[in-house]
Design a protein around this motif. Structure first.
Motif, PDB file in Angstrom:
ATOM      1  N   LYS A  34       0.816  -1.213   0.000  1.00 48.94           N
ATOM      2  CA  LYS A  34       0.000   0.000   0.000  1.00 48.94           C
ATOM      3  C   LYS A  34       0.848   1.261   0.000  1.00 48.94           C
ATOM      4  CE  LYS A  34      -3.900  -0.520   2.286  1.00 48.94           C
ATOM      5  NZ  LYS A  34      -4.857  -0.746   3.378  1.00 48.94           N
ATOM      6  N   VAL A 197      -4.788   5.719  -4.633  1.00 44.35           N
ATOM      7  CA  VAL A 197      -5.588   4.752  -5.382  1.00 44.35           C
ATOM      8  C   VAL A 197      -5.029   4.589  -6.797  1.00 44.35           C
ATOM      9  CG1 VAL A 197      -7.900   4.224  -6.255  1.00 44.35           C
ATOM     10  CG2 VAL A 197      -7.639   5.378  -4.052  1.00 44.35           C
ATOM     11  N   THR A 251      -7.148   3.860   6.474  1.00 44.98           N
ATOM     12  CA  THR A 251      -7.225   5.325   6.561  1.00 44.98           C
ATOM     13  C   THR A 251      -8.278   5.773   7.578  1.00 44.98           C
ATOM     14  OG1 THR A 251      -8.715   5.249   4.668  1.00 44.98           O
ATOM     15  CG2 THR A 251      -6.415   5.779   4.224  1.00 44.98           C
ATOM     16  N   ASP A 278      -4.642  -3.311   9.725  1.00 45.56           N
ATOM     17  CA  ASP A 278      -4.221  -3.185   8.328  1.00 45.56           C
ATOM     18  C   ASP A 278      -3.547  -4.494   7.936  1.00 45.56           C
ATOM     19  OD1 ASP A 278      -3.763  -2.041   5.776  1.00 45.56           O
ATOM     20  OD2 ASP A 278      -3.701  -0.064   6.690  1.00 45.56           O
ATOM     21  N   SER A 308      -4.322  -8.259   9.187  1.00 46.31           N
ATOM     22  CA  SER A 308      -5.133  -9.196   8.404  1.00 46.31           C
ATOM     23  C   SER A 308      -4.302 -10.191   7.620  1.00 46.31           C
ATOM     24  CB  SER A 308      -6.055  -8.425   7.460  1.00 46.31           C
ATOM     25  OG  SER A 308      -5.300  -7.578   6.615  1.00 46.31           O
ATOM     26  N   ARG A 309      -3.052  -9.851   7.278  1.00 44.89           N
ATOM     27  CA  ARG A 309      -2.286 -10.757   6.410  1.00 44.89           C
ATOM     28  C   ARG A 309      -0.973 -11.240   7.033  1.00 44.89           C
ATOM     29  NH1 ARG A 309      -3.717  -8.378   0.341  1.00 44.89           N
ATOM     30  NH2 ARG A 309      -5.693  -7.468   0.978  1.00 44.89           N
ATOM     31  N   LYS A 314      -7.618 -14.502   8.105  1.00 41.80           N
ATOM     32  CA  LYS A 314      -7.786 -13.062   8.342  1.00 41.80           C
ATOM     33  C   LYS A 314      -8.100 -12.761   9.810  1.00 41.80           C
ATOM     34  CE  LYS A 314      -7.848 -11.596   3.947  1.00 41.80           C
ATOM     35  NZ  LYS A 314      -7.139 -10.509   3.324  1.00 41.80           N
ATOM     36  N   TYR A 316      -9.456  -9.387  11.688  1.00 39.07           N
ATOM     37  CA  TYR A 316      -9.955  -8.035  11.459  1.00 39.07           C
ATOM     38  C   TYR A 316     -10.278  -7.343  12.790  1.00 39.07           C
ATOM     39  CZ  TYR A 316     -10.706  -8.955   6.415  1.00 39.07           C
ATOM     40  OH  TYR A 316     -10.557  -9.218   5.079  1.00 39.07           O
ATOM     41  N   GLN A 318     -12.982  -6.366  13.958  1.00 40.98           N
ATOM     42  CA  GLN A 318     -14.166  -6.898  14.665  1.00 40.98           C
ATOM     43  C   GLN A 318     -13.837  -8.160  15.458  1.00 40.98           C
ATOM     44  OE1 GLN A 318     -13.964  -6.256  11.501  1.00 40.98           O
ATOM     45  NE2 GLN A 318     -14.847  -7.780  10.155  1.00 40.98           N
ATOM     46  N   ASP A 343     -13.990   2.022   5.778  1.00 41.09           N
ATOM     47  CA  ASP A 343     -14.774   1.390   4.718  1.00 41.09           C
ATOM     48  C   ASP A 343     -16.234   1.161   5.098  1.00 41.09           C
ATOM     49  OD1 ASP A 343     -15.211  -0.266   2.315  1.00 41.09           O
ATOM     50  OD2 ASP A 343     -15.335  -1.887   3.776  1.00 41.09           O
ATOM     51  N   ASP A 350     -19.686  -5.023   9.474  1.00 41.61           N
ATOM     52  CA  ASP A 350     -19.195  -6.148  10.276  1.00 41.61           C
ATOM     53  C   ASP A 350     -18.895  -5.710  11.714  1.00 41.61           C
ATOM     54  OD1 ASP A 350     -19.434  -7.569   7.963  1.00 41.61           O
ATOM     55  OD2 ASP A 350     -17.294  -7.668   7.514  1.00 41.61           O
ATOM     56  N   TYR A 388     -16.963   5.673   4.322  1.00 38.68           N
ATOM     57  CA  TYR A 388     -16.948   6.091   2.912  1.00 38.68           C
ATOM     58  C   TYR A 388     -16.714   4.902   1.995  1.00 38.68           C
ATOM     59  CZ  TYR A 388     -12.305   6.446   5.060  1.00 38.68           C
ATOM     60  OH  TYR A 388     -11.190   6.233   5.823  1.00 38.68           O
TER      61      TYR A 388
HETATM   62  P1  NAP Z   1      -8.631  -0.927   3.731  1.00 39.06           P
HETATM   63  O1  NAP Z   1      -8.428  -1.442   2.377  1.00 39.06           O
HETATM   64  O2  NAP Z   1     -10.020  -0.607   4.164  1.00 39.06           O
HETATM   65  O3  NAP Z   1      -7.963  -2.031   4.688  1.00 39.06           O
HETATM   66  C1  NAP Z   1      -7.629  -1.846   6.046  1.00 39.06           C
HETATM   67  C2  NAP Z   1      -7.709  -3.154   6.761  1.00 39.06           C
HETATM   68  O4  NAP Z   1      -9.069  -3.544   6.845  1.00 39.06           O
HETATM   69  C3  NAP Z   1      -6.972  -4.280   6.050  1.00 39.06           C
HETATM   70  O5  NAP Z   1      -6.300  -5.059   6.999  1.00 39.06           O
HETATM   71  C4  NAP Z   1      -8.101  -5.080   5.421  1.00 39.06           C
HETATM   72  O6  NAP Z   1      -7.778  -6.441   5.289  1.00 39.06           O
HETATM   73  C5  NAP Z   1      -9.148  -4.913   6.481  1.00 39.06           C
HETATM   74  N1  NAP Z   1     -10.493  -5.308   6.042  1.00 39.06           N
HETATM   75  C6  NAP Z   1     -10.923  -5.733   4.831  1.00 39.06           C
HETATM   76  N2  NAP Z   1     -12.210  -6.092   4.885  1.00 39.06           N
HETATM   77  C7  NAP Z   1     -12.609  -5.884   6.148  1.00 39.06           C
HETATM   78  C8  NAP Z   1     -13.839  -6.088   6.828  1.00 39.06           C
HETATM   79  N3  NAP Z   1     -14.925  -6.548   6.220  1.00 39.06           N
HETATM   80  N4  NAP Z   1     -13.894  -5.769   8.134  1.00 39.06           N
HETATM   81  C9  NAP Z   1     -12.830  -5.274   8.773  1.00 39.06           C
HETATM   82  N5  NAP Z   1     -11.630  -5.090   8.191  1.00 39.06           N
HETATM   83  C10 NAP Z   1     -11.526  -5.373   6.897  1.00 39.06           C
HETATM   84  O7  NAP Z   1      -7.724   0.309   4.054  1.00 39.06           O
HETATM   85  P2  NAP Z   1      -7.492   1.726   3.419  1.00 39.06           P
HETATM   86  O8  NAP Z   1      -6.015   1.892   3.405  1.00 39.06           O
HETATM   87  O9  NAP Z   1      -8.287   2.703   4.175  1.00 39.06           O
HETATM   88  O10 NAP Z   1      -8.015   1.650   1.939  1.00 39.06           O
HETATM   89  C11 NAP Z   1      -7.226   1.120   0.947  1.00 39.06           C
HETATM   90  C12 NAP Z   1      -7.928   1.277  -0.359  1.00 39.06           C
HETATM   91  O11 NAP Z   1      -9.318   0.944  -0.297  1.00 39.06           O
HETATM   92  C13 NAP Z   1      -7.877   2.664  -0.818  1.00 39.06           C
HETATM   93  O12 NAP Z   1      -7.640   2.603  -2.176  1.00 39.06           O
HETATM   94  C14 NAP Z   1      -9.232   3.221  -0.512  1.00 39.06           C
HETATM   95  O13 NAP Z   1      -9.570   4.297  -1.327  1.00 39.06           O
HETATM   96  C15 NAP Z   1     -10.079   2.044  -0.760  1.00 39.06           C
HETATM   97  N6  NAP Z   1     -11.296   2.159  -0.018  1.00 39.06           N
HETATM   98  C16 NAP Z   1     -12.415   2.361  -0.721  1.00 39.06           C
HETATM   99  C17 NAP Z   1     -13.599   2.487  -0.076  1.00 39.06           C
HETATM  100  C18 NAP Z   1     -14.849   2.725  -0.868  1.00 39.06           C
HETATM  101  O14 NAP Z   1     -14.762   3.148  -1.981  1.00 39.06           O
HETATM  102  N7  NAP Z   1     -15.989   2.457  -0.306  1.00 39.06           N
HETATM  103  C19 NAP Z   1     -13.644   2.400   1.289  1.00 39.06           C
HETATM  104  C20 NAP Z   1     -12.473   2.179   2.010  1.00 39.06           C
HETATM  105  C21 NAP Z   1     -11.296   2.054   1.332  1.00 39.06           C
HETATM  106  P3  NAP Z   1      -7.514  -7.223   3.924  1.00 39.06           P
HETATM  107  O15 NAP Z   1      -7.324  -6.206   2.839  1.00 39.06           O
HETATM  108  O16 NAP Z   1      -6.294  -8.044   4.184  1.00 39.06           O
HETATM  109  O17 NAP Z   1      -8.723  -8.078   3.692  1.00 39.06           O
END
Ligand code: NAP
Length: 388
Positions: A34, A197, A251, A278, A308-309, A314, A316, A318, A343, A350, A388
């Motif tokens: 990342k 991204v 984030t 993360d 998570s990895r 996994k 998380y 939760q 997210d 979850d 978001y």
């Molecule tokens: P992230 O991808 O949300 O990941 C952070 C951590 O959360 C990782 O360890 C991930 O594990 C874990 N995770 C995945 N699924 C999960 C779940 N259901 N419950 C709890 N934890 C979970 O972190 P980020 O750095 O904020 O985002 C990275 C990318 O994702 C960015 O490109 C961001 O823009 C995009 N993003 C998009 C959206 C959206 O459009 N809705 C929302 C959030 C993030 P694993 O990856 O190992 O499964």
């Protein structure tokens, strides 16, 4: 003189302040998959005030390669004037593509519009086929994998004047990021935590507009970044003696770094508990030093992490929440507020499910009653989400 009289309150989405990016640093370490940036935006001279929990709106510009691809395909140097809406001052087509129009996520309207400018029967048939009722799902997938240059390339016979294309396109909108700093500690600047991204679709590398503008294209130490503060309902408890539980993987950590700074600056007596997660502990522990320092100074009483990895299965946030169910229940019963950031699509749901389990397992009401408990938390502003 008029400019000198401008007050901070006048900086809005319609009239943004031109701020300066003064720091841009990758928070992920070597070996990470990342790229998450810590960005510092200077508001010096603006008088802008913000509150922890607010977001910062930024106006990005599009990737120059995508702009060039459109200009090349339409065989223009981009100097012809276009108007974005009736009555607007004309600007050059190039400027419109760079700063005003969305080049990604095309919609059905654009495809319908291109049909009118296709001369070749094969192109027309392909577009009509995609627009047909029975291909609704295929159209969604097709559009999701393409940007404007892909569409223009898919139908080589389309010859569309710049103004006609502009009329079909959506406007480029500002991007909002949760603020990662507290004004009590950083009154003249705003910190952001932004995941860069980048991905590939339809055989092409794509660049998220807002995040790659900030990470790769926004110059450092030059006043070029239009910003405004977007007020939020995501707020710390009014009383500093209330405990807070914060769940912010990835984030999602951003507003909680701000919360911790604020709780420290205001000498809040309530306890603070953070769940962060993360991919890998070794390279994705965002703000590890800051968080450890908060722990050492007695600001952060509990920190639970979910990598998570780092194992075959996994883990998380939760899972960590469930493991600590009893203590979470005690904190909630003692008046704690529970916050989630990150997210929206899976994580927040979850985490809410884990919270519901805890409410039902530890002395709380079962079944529908648990929903009432959560509703009451919400009404008392003790359950808040910034997702978001
Ligand atoms: P992230 O991808 O949300 O990941 C952070 C951590 O959360 C990782 O360890 C991930 O594990 C874990 N995770 C995945 N699924 C999960 C779940 N259901 N419950 C709890 N934890 C979970 O972190 P980020 O750095 O904020 O985002 C990275 C990318 O994702 C960015 O490109 C961001 O823009 C995009 N993003 C998009 C959206 C959206 O459009 N809705 C929302 C959030 C993030 P694993 O990856 O190992 O499964």
């Amino acid at each position: 003189m008029a400019e000198m009289n401008q007050t901070a309150a006048e900086y809005t989405k319609e009239n943004p302040f031109v701020a300066t990016l003064v720091e841009n640093r990758n928070l992920n370490k070597e070996g990470s998959a990342k790229d998450t940036r810590h960005l510092v935006v200077s508001l010096a001279g603006s008088g802008i005030e913000y509150t922890v929990g607010d977001s910062l709106g930024i106006f990005p510009t599009n990737h120059p390669d995508v702009v060039s691809a459109i200009l090349a395909r339409l065989k223009t140097d981009g100097r012809e004037p276009v108007v974005l809406a009736e009555g607007d001052e004309p600007i050059s087509f190039q400027e419109a593509l760079e700063t005003r129009l969305a080049l990604a996520s095309p919609n059905k309207k654009i495809l319908e519009g291109l049909l009118d400018f296709a001369s070749d029967e094969t192109d027309k048939a392909k577009i009509k086929d995609l627009l047909s009722r029975e291909n609704r799902e295929a159209l969604k997938v097709y559009l999701a994998e393409r940007e404007i240059p892909d569409l223009l390339e898919d139908y080589p016979s389309v010859e569309i004047p710049a103004q006609k294309l502009v009329a079909l396109m959506r406007k480029l909108t500002p991007r909002l990021y949760s603020i990662a700093s507290a004004p009590t500690q950083h009154p003249e600047e705003i910190h952001l935590t932004v995941a860069v991204v980048k991905y590939t679709t339809n055989g092409r590398e794509r660049f998220g507009v807002g995040s790659t503008y900030l990470s790769d294209r926004c110059p450092l130490n030059e006043p070029t970044l239009p910003v405004y503060v977007a007020k939020s309902h995501f707020r710390l408890p009014e009383h500093g003696d209330q405990d807070v539980i914060m769940v912010g993987p990835g984030t999602g950590i951003a507003p909680f770094r701000a919360f911790l700074q604020e709780r420290e600056a205001t000498a809040a007596k309530g306890r603070n508990w953070l769940f962060f997660g993360d991919q890998h502990a070794s390279c994705d522990f965002l703000y590890e030093e800051d968080l450890k320092a908060f722990q050492e100074r007695g600001v952060l009483q509990r920190l639970d992490t979910a990598w998570s990895r780092d194992q075959d299965f996994k883990i998380y946030v939760q899972d960590k929440i469930r493991e600590n169910g009893e203590a979470i229940w005690e904190w909630l019963e003692g008046g704690a507020a529970f916050y989630i950031c990150g997210d929206a699509s899976r994580m927040a749901k979850d985490v809410e499910a884990a919270l519901m389990d805890i409410i039902q397992t530890y002395g709380g009401p079962a079944g529908p009653e648990a929903k009432h408990y959560l509703r009451r938390l919400r009404q008392e502003k003790r359950y808040q989400k910034d997702v978001y």
